[in-house]
Design a protein around this motif. Sequence first.
Motif, PDB file in Angstrom:
ATOM      1  N   PRO A  89       0.806  -1.228   0.000  1.00 16.75           N
ATOM      2  CA  PRO A  89       0.000   0.000   0.000  1.00 16.75           C
ATOM      3  C   PRO A  89       0.839   1.279   0.000  1.00 16.75           C
ATOM      4  O   PRO A  89       0.340   2.347  -0.309  1.00 16.75           O
ATOM      5  N   LYS A  90       2.125   1.178   0.333  1.00 17.72           N
ATOM      6  CA  LYS A  90       2.997   2.349   0.339  1.00 17.72           C
ATOM      7  C   LYS A  90       3.749   2.517  -0.978  1.00 17.72           C
ATOM      8  O   LYS A  90       4.651   3.341  -1.079  1.00 17.72           O
ATOM      9  N   ARG A 121       0.780  -0.801  -6.449  1.00 13.10           N
ATOM     10  CA  ARG A 121       0.505  -1.170  -5.053  1.00 13.10           C
ATOM     11  C   ARG A 121       0.001  -2.598  -4.919  1.00 13.10           C
ATOM     12  O   ARG A 121      -0.555  -2.973  -3.894  1.00 13.10           O
ATOM     13  N   ASN A 132      -3.819  -2.595   7.731  1.00  8.11           N
ATOM     14  CA  ASN A 132      -2.620  -1.936   8.252  1.00  8.11           C
ATOM     15  C   ASN A 132      -2.530  -0.450   7.930  1.00  8.11           C
ATOM     16  O   ASN A 132      -2.065   0.327   8.773  1.00  8.11           O
ATOM     17  N   PRO A 133      -2.966   0.017   6.761  1.00  9.09           N
ATOM     18  CA  PRO A 133      -2.972   1.467   6.561  1.00  9.09           C
ATOM     19  C   PRO A 133      -3.839   2.205   7.583  1.00  9.09           C
ATOM     20  O   PRO A 133      -3.504   3.310   8.003  1.00  9.09           O
ATOM     21  N   GLN A 134      -4.948   1.601   8.021  1.00  3.63           N
ATOM     22  CA  GLN A 134      -5.782   2.212   9.054  1.00  3.63           C
ATOM     23  C   GLN A 134      -5.079   2.197  10.410  1.00  3.63           C
ATOM     24  O   GLN A 134      -5.087   3.186  11.141  1.00  3.63           O
ATOM     25  N   ARG A 168       0.129  -1.926  13.825  1.00  5.45           N
ATOM     26  CA  ARG A 168       0.105  -2.850  12.699  1.00  5.45           C
ATOM     27  C   ARG A 168      -0.344  -4.209  13.204  1.00  5.45           C
ATOM     28  O   ARG A 168      -0.343  -4.467  14.414  1.00  5.45           O
TER      29      ARG A 168
END
Length: 194
Positions: free
Chosen positions: A36-37, A98, A121-123, A130
């Motif tokens: 996602p990063k 991504r 994990n982004p949340q 994490r």
Amino acid sequence: MIDLSDNARAHFLHLITQQDMPGLGIRLRAVAAGTPKGDCELEFCEPSDLRGDEWEVDCGGFLLFVESASVPFLDGASIDYTKDATGGQLSIKAPRLRGVPPADDASLFERVQYVIDAEVNPQLASHGGRVSLRGIEAEGIVVLQFGGGCHGCGMVDVTLRNGIERTLRERVPGVTGVRDVTDHSSGSKPYYAR
């Protein structure tokens, strides 16, 4: 293949011409690809900077070099440049950067891992936390371990049941519940104290 708009081509050519260095090109690489990063980096590239395994794109006046490890994530990308009142904006759209959702026939583990990486994990990162996937039990129970700000957090049960479990059950058929195997008594910097 990478689609470079005429505006982006002209912008890069202008920048390269200003450098007045023979053979200067542009290198494009993916950073944290498949996560996602995921992001892209662009930089000037002299011939001596090349390793020899780059994907080379002739852009009519300069060469664009794509790092070989980045090719699967950047193939199909488009690069554009739009002028505005403050100068201009370069945009790169790379649909694969991504990661690609797993296929319907992917294992339950792969599908759960993707949702954890892309959504959960982004949340949790907003609280410095994490979660790691430790396994999946035969009856569809997902086994998780918390880290960072979630390790020892006083709200971890709410996060687990109302956030993670609900998300996994909605997004991944076959998930029947979640189980936390974290020793929360050893958490050193919880987001909310117990």
